[in-house]
Design an enzyme around this catalytic site. Structure first.
Site, PDB file in Angstrom:
ATOM      1  N   LYS A  85       0.870  -1.181   0.000  1.00  0.00           N
ATOM      2  CA  LYS A  85       0.000   0.000   0.000  1.00  0.00           C
ATOM      3  C   LYS A  85       0.901   1.223   0.000  1.00  0.00           C
ATOM      4  CE  LYS A  85      -1.848   2.656   3.172  1.00  0.00           C
ATOM      5  NZ  LYS A  85      -1.661   3.944   2.486  1.00  0.00           N
ATOM      6  N   GLU A 130       9.559   0.828  11.213  1.00  0.00           N
ATOM      7  CA  GLU A 130      10.619   1.835  11.053  1.00  0.00           C
ATOM      8  C   GLU A 130       9.926   3.170  11.243  1.00  0.00           C
ATOM      9  OE1 GLU A 130      12.357   4.650   9.680  1.00  0.00           O
ATOM     10  OE2 GLU A 130      12.530   3.764   7.679  1.00  0.00           O
ATOM     11  N   CYS A 181      13.332  10.314   7.900  1.00  0.00           N
ATOM     12  CA  CYS A 181      13.360   9.929   9.325  1.00  0.00           C
ATOM     13  C   CYS A 181      14.768  10.018   9.897  1.00  0.00           C
ATOM     14  CB  CYS A 181      12.876   8.492   9.499  1.00  0.00           C
ATOM     15  SG  CYS A 181      11.261   8.233   8.844  1.00  0.00           S
ATOM     16  N   GLU A 192      10.157  15.666  15.902  1.00  0.00           N
ATOM     17  CA  GLU A 192      10.754  15.695  14.575  1.00  0.00           C
ATOM     18  C   GLU A 192      10.071  16.812  13.755  1.00  0.00           C
ATOM     19  OE1 GLU A 192      11.777  11.825  11.824  1.00  0.00           O
ATOM     20  OE2 GLU A 192       9.848  11.925  12.783  1.00  0.00           O
TER      21      GLU A 192
HETATM   22  C1  SIN Z   1      13.363   7.154   5.883  1.00  0.00           C
HETATM   23  O1  SIN Z   1      13.424   8.340   6.060  1.00  0.00           O
HETATM   24  O2  SIN Z   1      12.381   6.523   6.283  1.00  0.00           O
HETATM   25  C2  SIN Z   1      14.418   6.361   5.167  1.00  0.00           C
HETATM   26  C3  SIN Z   1      15.699   7.071   4.984  1.00  0.00           C
HETATM   27  C4  SIN Z   1      16.789   6.243   4.358  1.00  0.00           C
HETATM   28  O3  SIN Z   1      16.585   5.098   3.955  1.00  0.00           O
HETATM   29  O4  SIN Z   1      17.899   6.746   4.284  1.00  0.00           O
END
Ligand code: SIN
Length: 483
Positions: A178, A254, A288, A383
């Site tokens: 998805k 994650e 992230c 964040e």
């Molecule tokens: C992410 O921001 O979820 C992944 C970043 C990355 O794979 O470097």
């Protein structure tokens, strides 16, 4: 855009391009211009159930292929992605706003997971265990886990798909993806390439929907799905985890981060400035692992702020299709609101704007440097997911470690120092799944990506990645006679 054969406006289920059964669709817009670029099916939970059934039906034959046969299909998929790299990057930039140079980088990065796991498919070794009695032989084998569902984010429309489905497909599991409603087109484009590569019907499925809540719940509660892998926010990860308890579904999460970037007074300040630019402004701060807090030691604080602000002032902003542009738009109005709130809060608590600090036309925001940041500011805890770099001050190594670890998150962290003893000490003391030492960009298919604490669990990529998509089975052969 319309001319590309990779622009698909239907979902891909059981080897067919399909509409939503109720005929509903939703629009995809270009965040750089606000233009509608396509409409795609808005599928229901019922549609998703049918896709799950198709994936489950495809499982036995697919898992019975040899690892070499699965690997060959994946290798063709990898080659097709590389062959169509310019087209994929363009689609990605148009729907996500990511600048074209980074989109090209993401196609290579995303394809690298397919290449890596195509190779790993052939190395899913088990074990032979010395038996505790003479008449037994103990063997451990690894087997495909079953249907894998993947919920992927808009900030990496391609790589977060391949990083999840690469190991699943290599291990013999059908997949159901998805992609996010903001960026479904890249996901559909690589589904078209998966079809060309020759995955059997039902093995590779991509559904599009705006019903994230309903579909997410179905993914968690449908017993035919054996594993869910999610990249996204920590609050959503928590909801999915509690919903998965009903089927005790295996889960990889994650989630969010609050990455510190520490500059010690023995660091190469110019290298640290470059590292911070790369890490903070990747996809305009919307990853992230982007730096969220820059912590700089007293002696080099002013020098760092000055050099970093100058480097930030040189970044070019605009529509990501222009090859010279380094910063594109943010993904949505909601993202702009969050950035604005973080900046206003920081200023009200004493931050000094060393550069930027203003919204621009459309979904653009100036890259912003905030000096004199303090731990009571929202940006110290949450964040920002945008182009804002707050710079905090510290005096000692202990204080830097304490500040860096003072968060519920534990995904990526970075620090700069030329002292090898300090490098080991600090790397071991940081409570994070990943640490960049004199390096601001650490993601690669060969290393384990993932976090600790409320940044989630599970590792993606690397030799460790396969294990999260396989079951370990122990075989005990009894009554073995020695003649
Ligand atoms: C992410 O921001 O979820 C992944 C970043 C990355 O794979 O470097």
């Amino acid at each position: 855009m319309e001319q590309s054969i990779l622009i698909k406006t239907e979902a891909y289920v059981n080897g067919q391009w399909v509409s939503a059964s109720g005929g509903k669709t939703f629009e995809v817009t270009n965040p750089a211009t606000g233009e509608v670029v396509a409409t795609v099916p808005d599928m229901s939970v019922e549609d998703v159930r049918r896709a799950v059934d198709a994936a489950e039906a495809a499982w036995p034959a697919y898992r019975d292929l040899t690892a070499k046969e699965r690997s060959a299909i994946m290798r063709r998929w990898f080659d097709l992605m590389i062959e169509h790299k310019e087209e994929l990057a363009r689609i990605m930039t148009i729907e996500s706003g990511k600048v074209i140079t980074e989109s090209l980088g993401e196609v290579n990065y995303g394809a690298s997971f397919v290449e890596w796991f195509a190779e790993e498919a052939k190395r899913t070794y088990g074990d032979v265990i010395p038996p505790p009695t003479k008449d037994r032989r103990l063997v451990v084998i690894k087997q495909s886990i079953g249907v894998v569902a993947a919920i992927t984010p808009w900030n990496f429309p391609l790589a977060m798909i391949t990083r999840k489905v690469g190991p699943a497909l290599a291990a013999g599991s059908p997949v159901l993806i998805k992609p996010p409603s903001e960026t479904p087109l890249t996901g559909l484009a690589i589904a078209a390439l998966a079809e060309q590569a020759g995955f059997p019907p039902g093995v590779y499925n991509t559904i599009t929907t705006t019903d994230s809540k309903g579909v997410g719940k179905e993914f968690c509660e449908n017993p035919k799905i054996r594993k869910l892998s999610f990249t996204g926010s920590t609050p959503v990860g928590k909801v999915l985890m509690s919903q998965c308890s009903s089927t005790l579904k295996k889960l990889s999460l994650e989630l969010g981060g609050n990455a510190p970037f520490i500059v010690f007074d023995d660091a190469d300040v110019d290298a640290a400035v470059q590292g911070a630019i790369v890490s903070k402004f990747r996809h305009n701060g919307q990853t992230c692992v982007c730096v969220n807090r820059i912590l700089v030691q007293d002696q080099v604080y002013d020098e760092f702020v000055e050099k970093f602000s100058k480097a930030v002032s040189e970044l070019k902003i605009g529509n990501g299709l222009d090859k010279s542009v380094q910063l594109g738009p943010l993904i949505s109005e909601k993202a702009i609101t969050k950035v604005t709130e973080h900046v206003e809060d920081a200023i009200s608590k004493g931050a000094k704007v060393a550069y930027g600090g203003e919204r621009m036309e459309g979904l653009f925001y100036q890259p912003t440097v905030l000096a004199n940041a303090t731990e009571d500011m929202i940006i110290a805890r949450e964040e920002v997911f945008g182009p804002v770099a707050p710079i905090f001050r510290f005096s000692s190594e202990e204080e830097a470690i304490q500040m860096a670890n003072d968060t519920e998150y534990g995904l990526a962290s970075y620090f700069y120092s030329k002292d090898i003893n300090r490098c080991w000490r600090v790397a071991e003391a940081l409570e994070y799944g990943m640490v960049g030492i004199n390096e601001g960009l650490i993601s690669t298919e060969v290393a384990p990506f993932g976090g600790i604490k409320e940044s989630g669990f599970g590792r993606e990529g690397s030799k460790y990645g396969m294990d999260y998509f396989m079951e370990i089975k122990y075989l005990c052969f009894g009554g073995v006679d020695k003649q």
